[in-house]
Design an enzyme around this catalytic site. Structure first.
Site, PDB file in Angstrom:
ATOM      1  N   SER A 299      32.173 -27.604  12.707  1.00  0.00           N
ATOM      2  CA  SER A 299      31.315 -26.582  13.301  1.00  0.00           C
ATOM      3  C   SER A 299      31.777 -26.248  14.708  1.00  0.00           C
ATOM      4  O   SER A 299      32.330 -27.099  15.423  1.00  0.00           O
ATOM      5  CB  SER A 299      29.871 -27.101  13.348  1.00  0.00           C
ATOM      6  OG  SER A 299      29.053 -26.280  14.171  1.00  0.00           O
TER       7      SER A 299
ATOM      8  N   TYR B 150      23.513 -33.021  15.901  1.00  0.00           N
ATOM      9  CA  TYR B 150      24.240 -32.316  14.845  1.00  0.00           C
ATOM     10  C   TYR B 150      25.709 -32.165  15.227  1.00  0.00           C
ATOM     11  O   TYR B 150      26.613 -32.462  14.439  1.00  0.00           O
ATOM     12  CB  TYR B 150      23.615 -30.944  14.604  1.00  0.00           C
ATOM     13  CG  TYR B 150      24.446 -30.043  13.717  1.00  0.00           C
ATOM     14  CD1 TYR B 150      24.547 -30.292  12.354  1.00  0.00           C
ATOM     15  CD2 TYR B 150      25.131 -28.947  14.248  1.00  0.00           C
ATOM     16  CE1 TYR B 150      25.320 -29.478  11.533  1.00  0.00           C
ATOM     17  CE2 TYR B 150      25.896 -28.125  13.437  1.00  0.00           C
ATOM     18  CZ  TYR B 150      25.991 -28.394  12.083  1.00  0.00           C
ATOM     19  OH  TYR B 150      26.753 -27.590  11.287  1.00  0.00           O
TER      20      TYR B 150
END
Length: 348
Positions: A127, A152
Site C-alpha cells: 500500500s 495498517y
C-alpha cells in the site's frame, strides 16, 4: 495458467479474477467474506464470477493455518496473487487485532504455503500507506519507509519485510505492489469516493477531512488490474540479494480532495454540502506515485483520467441503486450459503 487469488470477493480481487478469466486463465479464489463492510456487496461480486467454468471459489480465512495448508496440499497453483487483508486506516485504531490476525499471521501462513508448495511467483498487495510520514514527492520505491503513521501501514511494511526474508532464505519469487487510492465500479463502501457519491445523491452532507487540503493519487481499478496482469509473468530473479521486487501502481497525478469532490459533483449533477473537519489520526497530507520502475519493466503506467473513472463509478452506482442494491437499500435479501470446506465449481 492456474492462479490463486486471495480476497477474491474484494474490490481488486473481483476485477482481477474477471480479467484473468476473460483471458483464459483458471482462477481459484478464496475469501473469508468478513463483515468489515456489507457482505452482500462481496456476494454480488462473487455471483458474477461463480458461473464461469474456469472459476472455483472456497470460503476460507487465510488466518486458518490448517485449512490453508490443506488447500495447498490438495490444489496446484502456478502463481498466487495475495489481496486478502484487513483494510482501512481508521479502523485499525479501533480493532488492531483484526490486522494482526489477517495481515500478519495470515500473511505468514501464505508465505509458508507458497514455500512448501514451490509456488513460481507470489504477487501481493502492499500500500502507498507505507510511505507514512515521508515528505519527498513523488514517492519512490527506493525511499525509506520506516515511519508508518498507522497500524495498517505498519502491517503492510511488515509484509514487504517478511516477503523479502522468504525470497532470500528460500528463493521464493515475490513481488509487492504498493497501490495508490484505488477507485472504480464495484468499489468499497468504506472509501471516501463511495461515501461522497452516496451522501450527495441522498442530499446529505459529506465529511471533508483536513478541510479538503489533502492530495491523493487516485488510481482507477482497470489500471491497477493492468499493472498486476503485466507483472504476473515477470518473475523476479536473483539480480540482487533475493528474487524480490517492489513496484508502485499509482496514477502519478495527485489531486486535492476539493478538486476530487468537484469532479464527483459534475458527474452527479449535484452540489455537495461539505462538513469541513481537521486531519484524522493515521491520515497523511499527500500521496504521489513514482512509477518509473513500472514503466521501465513492463511498459505501462496508469493513465485513466479522474473524470472518466468517476463517471464510470457514478454510472455503476446508479445502476446498482436502480437494481435495489442491498448495499444502498435496506430490503432483506437471501445470502448464498458458501461452503466452509468444499470448493464450489459451477459450469456456465
Amino acid at each position: 495458467m492456474k492462479v490463486l487469488i486471495t480476497g477474491v470477493a474484494g474490490f481488486i480481487g473481483y476485477h482481477l479474477a474477471a480479467r484473468l478469466l476473460q483471458e483464459g486463465s483458471k482462477v481459484y479464489g478464496i475469501d473469508n467474506l468478513n463483515s468489515y463492510y456489507d457482505v452482500r456487496l462481496k456476494e454480488a461480486r462473487l455471483a458474477r464470477l461463480v458461473p464461469h467454468p474456469q472459476f472455483t471459489f472456497r470460503h476460507l480465512d487465510i488466518a486458518r493455518r490448517p485449512a490453508m495448508f490443506e488447500l495447498f496440499e490438495s490444489e496446484s497453483f502456478d502463481c498466487v496473487v495475495h489481496l486478502a487483508a484487513q483494510a482501512g486506516v481508521r479502523y485499525s485504531l479501533k480493532n488492531p487485532f483484526a490486522y494482526v490476525d489477517s495481515n500478519l499471521s495470515g500473511f505468514v501462513n501464505l508465505l509458508e504455503c507458497c514455500r512448501t508448495s514451490g509456488i513460481g511467483h507470489l504477487v501481493y498487495a502492499s500500500s502507498s500507506s507505507v510511505y507514512g510520514a515521508n515528505t519527498k514527492a513523488p514517492f519512490s520505491v527506493s525511499d525509506n519507509v520506516d515511519h508508518p503513521v498507522s497500524l495498517y501501514a505498519a502491517t503492510k511494511k511488515a509484509n514487504e519485510l517478511m516477503a523479502h526474508a522468504y525470497s532470500h532464505l528460500y528463493a521464493l519469487p515475490t513481488t509487492g505492489l504498493r497501490f495508490f487510492t484505488v477507485y472504480g465500479p464495484w468499489g468499497r463502501p468504506d472509501m471516501a469516493y463511495f461515501k461522497f457519491v452516496q451522501a450527495i445523491e441522498a442530499g446529505k452532507p459529506i465529511d471533508v477531512y483536513n478541510h479538503g487540503h489533502m492530495q491523493r493519487d487516485f488510481t482507477y481499478i482497470d489500471d491497477i488490474v493492468e499493472g498486476i496482469v503485466r507483472l504476473l509473468p515477470r518473475v523476479p530473479t536473483h539480480a540482487g540479494a533475493a528474487p524480490y521486487r517492489i513496484y508502485n501502481i499509482g496514477n502519478h497525478q495527485p489531486v486535492s480532495l476539493i478538486e476530487f469532490i468537484e469532479v464527483i459533483e459534475q458527474a452527479l449533477g449535484k452540489r455537495a454540502v461539505k462538513n469541513l473537519l481537521p486531519m484524522q489520526p493515521g491520515d497523511v497530507p499527500a500521496t504521489c506515485a513514482d512509477v518509473d520502475d513500472l514503466m521501465r519493466e513492463v511498459g505501462f503506467k496508469p493513465s485513466t483520467p479522474l473524470t472518466v473513472g468517476i463517471e464510470r463509478f457514478v454510472c455503476w452506482y446508479r445502476d446498482y441503486l436502480s437494481a435495489a442494491s442491498p448495499v444502498v437499500r435496506t430490503t432483506t435479501t437471501v445470502r448464498p450459503r458458501w461452503p466452509a470446506v468444499a470448493p464450489v465449481e459451477v459450469a456456465g
